[in-house]
Design a protein around this motif. Structure first.
Motif, PDB file in Angstrom:
ATOM      1  N   LYS A 239      68.933  75.611   1.962  1.00  0.00           N
ATOM      2  CA  LYS A 239      68.457  76.551   0.940  1.00  0.00           C
ATOM      3  C   LYS A 239      69.034  76.261  -0.447  1.00  0.00           C
ATOM      4  O   LYS A 239      68.618  76.888  -1.422  1.00  0.00           O
ATOM      5  CB  LYS A 239      68.801  77.991   1.341  1.00  0.00           C
ATOM      6  N   GLN A 240      69.972  75.328  -0.541  1.00  0.00           N
ATOM      7  CA  GLN A 240      70.540  75.002  -1.850  1.00  0.00           C
ATOM      8  C   GLN A 240      69.464  74.421  -2.753  1.00  0.00           C
ATOM      9  O   GLN A 240      68.745  73.514  -2.367  1.00  0.00           O
ATOM     10  CB  GLN A 240      71.730  74.045  -1.705  1.00  0.00           C
ATOM     11  N   LYS A 241      69.357  74.979  -3.962  1.00  0.00           N
ATOM     12  CA  LYS A 241      68.290  74.611  -4.899  1.00  0.00           C
ATOM     13  C   LYS A 241      68.361  73.141  -5.327  1.00  0.00           C
ATOM     14  O   LYS A 241      67.347  72.549  -5.658  1.00  0.00           O
ATOM     15  CB  LYS A 241      68.343  75.506  -6.147  1.00  0.00           C
ATOM     16  N   ASN A 242      69.552  72.558  -5.327  1.00  0.00           N
ATOM     17  CA  ASN A 242      69.727  71.190  -5.821  1.00  0.00           C
ATOM     18  C   ASN A 242      69.734  70.143  -4.707  1.00  0.00           C
ATOM     19  O   ASN A 242      70.141  69.010  -4.931  1.00  0.00           O
ATOM     20  CB  ASN A 242      71.014  71.090  -6.640  1.00  0.00           C
ATOM     21  N   LEU A 243      69.259  70.507  -3.532  1.00  0.00           N
ATOM     22  CA  LEU A 243      69.311  69.613  -2.371  1.00  0.00           C
ATOM     23  C   LEU A 243      68.716  68.235  -2.674  1.00  0.00           C
ATOM     24  O   LEU A 243      69.336  67.214  -2.395  1.00  0.00           O
ATOM     25  CB  LEU A 243      68.579  70.262  -1.194  1.00  0.00           C
ATOM     26  N   LYS A 244      67.536  68.212  -3.264  1.00  0.00           N
ATOM     27  CA  LYS A 244      66.854  66.941  -3.551  1.00  0.00           C
ATOM     28  C   LYS A 244      67.601  66.124  -4.611  1.00  0.00           C
ATOM     29  O   LYS A 244      67.444  64.914  -4.677  1.00  0.00           O
ATOM     30  CB  LYS A 244      65.421  67.191  -4.013  1.00  0.00           C
ATOM     31  N   ASP A 245      68.401  66.793  -5.444  1.00  0.00           N
ATOM     32  CA  ASP A 245      69.192  66.090  -6.459  1.00  0.00           C
ATOM     33  C   ASP A 245      70.425  65.421  -5.849  1.00  0.00           C
ATOM     34  O   ASP A 245      71.005  64.526  -6.450  1.00  0.00           O
ATOM     35  CB  ASP A 245      69.635  67.056  -7.570  1.00  0.00           C
ATOM     36  N   ILE A 246      70.806  65.865  -4.666  1.00  0.00           N
ATOM     37  CA  ILE A 246      71.984  65.299  -3.992  1.00  0.00           C
ATOM     38  C   ILE A 246      71.618  63.984  -3.302  1.00  0.00           C
ATOM     39  O   ILE A 246      72.411  63.048  -3.291  1.00  0.00           O
ATOM     40  CB  ILE A 246      72.580  66.310  -2.989  1.00  0.00           C
ATOM     41  N   GLY A 247      70.425  63.902  -2.710  1.00  0.00           N
ATOM     42  CA  GLY A 247      70.040  62.682  -2.001  1.00  0.00           C
ATOM     43  C   GLY A 247      68.759  62.833  -1.216  1.00  0.00           C
ATOM     44  O   GLY A 247      68.033  63.821  -1.363  1.00  0.00           O
TER      45      GLY A 247
ATOM     46  N   ASP B  72      80.972  66.501   5.997  1.00  0.00           N
ATOM     47  CA  ASP B  72      80.288  67.628   6.620  1.00  0.00           C
ATOM     48  C   ASP B  72      80.530  68.855   5.749  1.00  0.00           C
ATOM     49  O   ASP B  72      81.684  69.176   5.442  1.00  0.00           O
ATOM     50  CB  ASP B  72      80.842  67.828   8.033  1.00  0.00           C
ATOM     51  N   THR B  73      79.461  69.530   5.345  1.00  0.00           N
ATOM     52  CA  THR B  73      79.620  70.664   4.428  1.00  0.00           C
ATOM     53  C   THR B  73      80.439  71.797   5.052  1.00  0.00           C
ATOM     54  O   THR B  73      81.239  72.424   4.357  1.00  0.00           O
ATOM     55  CB  THR B  73      78.256  71.199   3.941  1.00  0.00           C
ATOM     56  N   ASP B  74      80.263  72.047   6.344  1.00  0.00           N
ATOM     57  CA  ASP B  74      81.059  73.096   6.991  1.00  0.00           C
ATOM     58  C   ASP B  74      82.547  72.723   7.005  1.00  0.00           C
ATOM     59  O   ASP B  74      83.406  73.581   6.783  1.00  0.00           O
ATOM     60  CB  ASP B  74      80.573  73.375   8.412  1.00  0.00           C
TER      61      ASP B  74
ATOM     62  N   THR C 153      75.046  68.836   7.127  1.00  0.00           N
ATOM     63  CA  THR C 153      75.075  70.186   6.565  1.00  0.00           C
ATOM     64  C   THR C 153      75.049  71.246   7.657  1.00  0.00           C
ATOM     65  O   THR C 153      74.611  70.998   8.774  1.00  0.00           O
ATOM     66  CB  THR C 153      73.862  70.413   5.643  1.00  0.00           C
ATOM     67  N   GLY C 154      75.496  72.426   7.294  1.00  0.00           N
ATOM     68  CA  GLY C 154      75.342  73.580   8.169  1.00  0.00           C
ATOM     69  C   GLY C 154      73.871  73.957   8.218  1.00  0.00           C
ATOM     70  O   GLY C 154      73.081  73.544   7.357  1.00  0.00           O
ATOM     71  N   GLY C 155      73.493  74.739   9.214  1.00  0.00           N
ATOM     72  CA  GLY C 155      72.089  75.076   9.442  1.00  0.00           C
ATOM     73  C   GLY C 155      71.376  75.725   8.274  1.00  0.00           C
ATOM     74  O   GLY C 155      70.169  75.568   8.106  1.00  0.00           O
ATOM     75  N   GLY C 156      72.088  76.454   7.415  1.00  0.00           N
ATOM     76  CA  GLY C 156      71.459  77.150   6.289  1.00  0.00           C
ATOM     77  C   GLY C 156      71.632  76.462   4.951  1.00  0.00           C
ATOM     78  O   GLY C 156      71.145  76.946   3.922  1.00  0.00           O
TER      79      GLY C 156
ATOM     80  N   PHE D  60      79.817  83.242   2.507  1.00  0.00           N
ATOM     81  CA  PHE D  60      79.741  81.880   3.028  1.00  0.00           C
ATOM     82  C   PHE D  60      78.679  81.091   2.268  1.00  0.00           C
ATOM     83  O   PHE D  60      78.892  79.934   1.901  1.00  0.00           O
ATOM     84  CB  PHE D  60      79.440  81.896   4.538  1.00  0.00           C
ATOM     85  N   ARG D  61      77.529  81.710   2.010  1.00  0.00           N
ATOM     86  CA  ARG D  61      76.454  81.023   1.288  1.00  0.00           C
ATOM     87  C   ARG D  61      76.889  80.688  -0.144  1.00  0.00           C
ATOM     88  O   ARG D  61      76.481  79.660  -0.695  1.00  0.00           O
ATOM     89  CB  ARG D  61      75.167  81.847   1.285  1.00  0.00           C
ATOM     90  N   SER D  62      77.735  81.522  -0.744  1.00  0.00           N
ATOM     91  CA  SER D  62      78.238  81.207  -2.093  1.00  0.00           C
ATOM     92  C   SER D  62      79.153  79.981  -2.053  1.00  0.00           C
ATOM     93  O   SER D  62      79.180  79.189  -3.003  1.00  0.00           O
ATOM     94  CB  SER D  62      78.972  82.414  -2.706  1.00  0.00           C
ATOM     95  N   LEU D  63      79.878  79.815  -0.962  1.00  0.00           N
ATOM     96  CA  LEU D  63      80.719  78.622  -0.793  1.00  0.00           C
ATOM     97  C   LEU D  63      79.842  77.378  -0.622  1.00  0.00           C
ATOM     98  O   LEU D  63      80.155  76.310  -1.154  1.00  0.00           O
ATOM     99  CB  LEU D  63      81.655  78.782   0.408  1.00  0.00           C
ATOM    100  N   GLU D  64      78.734  77.523   0.106  1.00  0.00           N
ATOM    101  CA  GLU D  64      77.799  76.405   0.246  1.00  0.00           C
ATOM    102  C   GLU D  64      77.258  75.979  -1.122  1.00  0.00           C
ATOM    103  O   GLU D  64      77.132  74.782  -1.406  1.00  0.00           O
ATOM    104  CB  GLU D  64      76.631  76.775   1.174  1.00  0.00           C
ATOM    105  N   LYS D  65      76.968  76.949  -1.960  1.00  0.00           N
ATOM    106  CA  LYS D  65      76.451  76.649  -3.303  1.00  0.00           C
ATOM    107  C   LYS D  65      77.487  75.858  -4.103  1.00  0.00           C
ATOM    108  O   LYS D  65      77.155  74.865  -4.762  1.00  0.00           O
ATOM    109  CB  LYS D  65      76.087  77.947  -4.024  1.00  0.00           C
ATOM    110  N   LYS D  66      78.726  76.281  -4.026  1.00  0.00           N
ATOM    111  CA  LYS D  66      79.814  75.590  -4.724  1.00  0.00           C
ATOM    112  C   LYS D  66      79.915  74.137  -4.233  1.00  0.00           C
ATOM    113  O   LYS D  66      80.027  73.202  -5.031  1.00  0.00           O
ATOM    114  CB  LYS D  66      81.127  76.347  -4.460  1.00  0.00           C
ATOM    115  N   VAL D  67      79.842  73.951  -2.930  1.00  0.00           N
ATOM    116  CA  VAL D  67      79.905  72.611  -2.340  1.00  0.00           C
ATOM    117  C   VAL D  67      78.698  71.775  -2.782  1.00  0.00           C
ATOM    118  O   VAL D  67      78.837  70.599  -3.104  1.00  0.00           O
ATOM    119  CB  VAL D  67      79.999  72.687  -0.789  1.00  0.00           C
TER     120      VAL D  67
END
Length: 171
Positions: free
Chosen positions: A84-92, A31-33, A78-81, A56-63
């Motif tokens: 917005k991570q640009k690489n979401l589709k690259d993760i899965g 869980d990202t949170d 993931t958390g609700g926001g 908090f959003r910068s921590l999400e980017k790091k994760v």
């Protein structure tokens, strides 16, 4: 098996569905949170209060970067926001858990730990703003999704079975 990323509004049931998916499959779950809370050694609510949403959003980017490079065969709640991570589709594969705003509130309020669940979600403190946020995010969630699961009035188990079936078909 590639990663599955669960997105959706806060309180929609991402954690509950994730727990059922791991019971039914060979996936493990993160869980990202939870990852962020471990990194900071404080709750999401406290991070928001102490450092603000931007931090908090910068921590999400790091994760998100760590997930992309280091995590495989995993179900990621993931958390609700986080969507917005640009690489979401690259993760899965991105799976959107969909439900009307009022049904999400009903779900949270009917939970035995409702007060605790609401306290954990700083963005739900003002329901008018939360509804606006939901309305803003809904089309974005749908646009990103590889798979959509309508969780309204379904058990977490039913949703997990549907999710696994649709992800398998998606490839």
């Amino acid at each position: 098996m590639k990663n599955i990323i669960l997105i959706g509004f806060m309180g929609v049931g991402k954690g509950s569905v994730a727990r059922e998916v791991i019971k039914l499959s060979d996936y493990i779950s993160v869980d990202t949170d939870d990852l962020i809370e471990s990194m900071e050694n404080k709750s999401v609510k406290k991070i928001f209060a102490d450092s603000g949403e931007e931090y908090f959003r910068s921590l999400e980017k790091k994760v998100s970067h760590w997930l992309e490079k280091s995590v495989k065969n995993t179900l990621i709640s993931t958390g609700g926001g986080f969507y917005k991570q640009k690489n979401l589709k690259d993760i899965g594969a991105v799976v959107f858990l969909d439900s009307p705003f009022d049904k999400i509130l009903e779900r949270i309020n009917s939970h035995p730990n409702a007060v605790k669940k609401l306290k954990k979600r700083p963005l739900l403190e003002d329901l008018k703003k939360a509804r606006e946020l939901y309305n803003e995010r809904l089309p974005q969630y749908k646009a990103l999704a590889d798979v959509v699961i309508d969780v309204t009035d379904k058990s977490a188990l039913e949703c997990a079975k549907e999710l696994l079936s649709k992800v398998k078909k998606h490839g």
